[in-house]
Scaffold this motif. Structure first.
Motif, PDB file in Angstrom:
ATOM      1  N   VAL A 176       0.870  -1.188   0.000  1.00 15.38           N
ATOM      2  CA  VAL A 176       0.000   0.000   0.000  1.00 15.38           C
ATOM      3  C   VAL A 176       0.900   1.229   0.000  1.00 15.38           C
ATOM      4  CG1 VAL A 176      -1.789  -1.247   1.286  1.00 15.38           C
ATOM      5  CG2 VAL A 176      -0.115   0.148   2.541  1.00 15.38           C
ATOM      6  N   PRO A 177       0.374   2.396  -0.360  1.00 11.56           N
ATOM      7  CA  PRO A 177       1.212   3.606  -0.329  1.00 11.56           C
ATOM      8  C   PRO A 177       1.728   3.884   1.081  1.00 11.56           C
ATOM      9  CG  PRO A 177      -0.828   4.003  -1.533  1.00 11.56           C
ATOM     10  CD  PRO A 177      -0.983   2.667  -0.875  1.00 11.56           C
ATOM     11  N   GLN A 219      -3.288   9.684  -7.511  1.00 16.37           N
ATOM     12  CA  GLN A 219      -2.573   8.717  -8.344  1.00 16.37           C
ATOM     13  C   GLN A 219      -2.576   7.316  -7.744  1.00 16.37           C
ATOM     14  OE1 GLN A 219       1.317  10.154  -9.669  1.00 16.37           O
ATOM     15  NE2 GLN A 219       0.665  12.255  -9.230  1.00 16.37           N
ATOM     16  N   TRP A 220      -2.997   7.202  -6.484  1.00 17.15           N
ATOM     17  CA  TRP A 220      -3.015   5.898  -5.836  1.00 17.15           C
ATOM     18  C   TRP A 220      -4.319   5.173  -6.135  1.00 17.15           C
ATOM     19  CZ3 TRP A 220      -1.700   8.271  -0.388  1.00 17.15           C
ATOM     20  CH2 TRP A 220      -0.410   8.820  -0.441  1.00 17.15           C
ATOM     21  N   GLN A 221      -4.276   3.866  -5.976  1.00 20.49           N
ATOM     22  CA  GLN A 221      -5.490   3.072  -6.151  1.00 20.49           C
ATOM     23  C   GLN A 221      -6.442   3.339  -4.996  1.00 20.49           C
ATOM     24  OE1 GLN A 221      -4.753  -1.094  -6.706  1.00 20.49           O
ATOM     25  NE2 GLN A 221      -6.918  -1.653  -6.551  1.00 20.49           N
ATOM     26  N   ARG A 222      -7.678   3.695  -5.320  1.00 17.17           N
ATOM     27  CA  ARG A 222      -8.647   4.009  -4.294  1.00 17.17           C
ATOM     28  C   ARG A 222      -9.028   2.763  -3.492  1.00 17.17           C
ATOM     29  NH1 ARG A 222      -9.369   8.780  -2.489  1.00 17.17           N
ATOM     30  NH2 ARG A 222     -11.472   8.200  -1.858  1.00 17.17           N
ATOM     31  N   PRO A 223      -9.332   2.940  -2.197  1.00 17.05           N
ATOM     32  CA  PRO A 223      -9.787   1.792  -1.400  1.00 17.05           C
ATOM     33  C   PRO A 223     -11.126   1.301  -1.896  1.00 17.05           C
ATOM     34  CG  PRO A 223     -10.080   3.840  -0.192  1.00 17.05           C
ATOM     35  CD  PRO A 223      -9.298   4.192  -1.419  1.00 17.05           C
ATOM     36  N   ASP A 229      -5.020   0.861   4.389  1.00 20.83           N
ATOM     37  CA  ASP A 229      -4.726   0.889   2.956  1.00 20.83           C
ATOM     38  C   ASP A 229      -3.778   2.021   2.572  1.00 20.83           C
ATOM     39  OD1 ASP A 229      -6.457   3.042   3.221  1.00 20.83           O
ATOM     40  OD2 ASP A 229      -8.152   2.011   2.300  1.00 20.83           O
ATOM     41  N   VAL A 230      -3.269   2.737   3.547  1.00 23.43           N
ATOM     42  CA  VAL A 230      -2.220   3.737   3.337  1.00 23.43           C
ATOM     43  C   VAL A 230      -1.517   3.922   4.680  1.00 23.43           C
ATOM     44  CG1 VAL A 230      -3.834   5.642   3.745  1.00 23.43           C
ATOM     45  CG2 VAL A 230      -1.679   6.094   2.567  1.00 23.43           C
ATOM     46  N   LEU A 231      -0.218   4.118   4.644  1.00 24.77           N
ATOM     47  CA  LEU A 231       0.572   4.222   5.871  1.00 24.77           C
ATOM     48  C   LEU A 231       1.323   5.553   5.903  1.00 24.77           C
ATOM     49  CD1 LEU A 231       2.096   0.626   5.984  1.00 24.77           C
ATOM     50  CD2 LEU A 231       0.061   1.458   7.170  1.00 24.77           C
ATOM     51  N   ARG A 237       9.184   3.390   0.556  1.00 24.35           N
ATOM     52  CA  ARG A 237       8.223   4.475   0.653  1.00 24.35           C
ATOM     53  C   ARG A 237       7.759   4.948  -0.714  1.00 24.35           C
ATOM     54  NH1 ARG A 237      12.709   7.036   3.206  1.00 24.35           N
ATOM     55  NH2 ARG A 237      12.460   5.241   4.572  1.00 24.35           N
ATOM     56  N   THR A 238       6.547   5.504  -0.725  1.00 27.86           N
ATOM     57  CA  THR A 238       5.955   6.060  -1.940  1.00 27.86           C
ATOM     58  C   THR A 238       6.300   7.533  -2.076  1.00 27.86           C
ATOM     59  OG1 THR A 238       4.102   4.522  -1.630  1.00 27.86           O
ATOM     60  CG2 THR A 238       3.801   6.298  -3.235  1.00 27.86           C
TER      61      THR A 238
END
Length: 338
Positions: free
Chosen positions: A48-49, A333-337, A143-145, A158-159
């Motif tokens: 996840v991002p 730009q990230w994949q949505r939950p 879903d994101v950290l 890291r993203t």
């Protein structure tokens, strides 16, 4: 501020004697980073991002308020964020430790417990940050950290990297440890995704990280909170007389910022400075009947022995509008939950 820190920020000429040690330190830092970039040391990239909010300087720059702001923003957009921390100052019976608002501060450390209480999102601590990240994904469905600190912890992939700069103290004499306050050379800023100046961008020159987006942020007082009851008062209505000195306690990286905030609010106070992450005890509470005011970070360590005199000044990060637009564009730009 210790004598060495004072020397860093006042440009003491005798620090030049530490140049050989600085050269040695810079070499170790350079080789360590190269080992991760070249694959000679393992890097765990989460599925996840992951956004690192860190800094180059020793001491506080305002990272934790920004992490809390990012977490709140993500929650409002439908994400399930989690916060990763090393847990400095704490020693848990076992790791990774999933921090609850009631977790003993001796287990979690002060900043993770503060963030768990303020943000309401999942927080995990572990000296091995990848294990904390995995626990948040597997146990809490994050879903994101967000990594509170960790710019130099290269084992965790890291993203994005956001570097926070103290808009008042800047980088001191711009030298690395032990000659100066930097944990990495200033050239490291060229590799981050954004710079944010807490209190302004004055310390940044045009030569610092050219091309990297830079934004300003303010950390503003939000409310007065009674440490024992949790009662809150609007910031415009202090729960004590402002013309009579209160006892002000600060065990943070830059305590003068806290005292300056009290002064700006018109609160007359007597300052009590402690080292960053100071292990408070009842003996540290001033005697007498005057109100005691402290930071939220110190409040989590004092609650167990606090009395009715104790109040916390809660603060909130306020990044400029340009940063929020930049941040929203990154998240898009990230994949949505699902």
């Amino acid at each position: 501020m210790t004598p060495l820190e004072r020397a860093w920020y006042q440009g003491a000429p005798w620090l030049a004697l530490l140049q050989p040690l600085e050269v040695l330190y810079r070499g170790v830092v350079r080789r360590r980073r190269a080992a991760y970039r070249q694959g000679r040391r393992e890097v765990w990239q989460p599925p996840v991002p992951l956004v690192v909010v860190g800094n180059l300087s020793v001491g506080g720059t305002g990272k934790s308020p920004l992490v809390a702001w990012l977490a709140a923003w993500l929650v409002a957009q439908g994400w399930r964020p989690g916060i990763v921390s090393r847990g400095y100052g704490g020693k848990a019976p076992a790791y990774p430790l999933l921090v609850e608002p009631t977790t003993p501060v001796a287990h979690s450390g002060d900043e993770p417990l503060m963030l768990a209480q303020q943000s309401g999102v999942s927080v995990a601590v572990d000296p091995r940050r990848p294990r904390a990240a995995q626990a948040l994904i597997e146990s809490r469905g994050c879903d994101v950290l967000l990594a509170d600190d960790g710019l130099q912890h290269y084992a965790l992939g890291r993203t994005l990297e956001i570097a926070v700069v103290d808009g008042e103290r800047g980088f001191g004499n711009r030298h690395c440890l032990p000659r100066g306050p930097l944990r990495e050379p200033l050239e490291r800023l060229a590799a981050v995704d954004a710079l944010i100046g807490n209190g302004g961008l004055g310390p940044l020159s045009k030569r610092d990280a050219p091309g990297v987006p830079r934004f300003a942020m303010q950390v503003r007082p939000r409310a007065w909170r009674h440490l024992l009851s949790g009662e809150t008062r609007p910031i415009e209505q202090p729960p004590f007389a402002t013309d009579t000195p209160v006892e002000a306690l600060a065990g943070i990286g830059h305590p003068q910022r806290f005292f300056a905030t009290l002064a700006a609010l018109g609160v007359t106070h007597r300052a009590h400075r402690f080292a960053d992450h100071h292990d408070f005890s009842a003996a540290d509470l001033p005697e007498g009947d005057r109100p005691i005011v402290m930071t939220a970070k110190d409040g989590v360590k004092c609650r167990g022995f606090a009395d009715e005199r104790c109040w916390v000044l809660d603060v909130i990060a306020a990044p400029d509008a340009g940063f929020e637009r930049w941040w929203a564009a990154c998240v898009d730009q990230w994949q949505r939950p699902s």
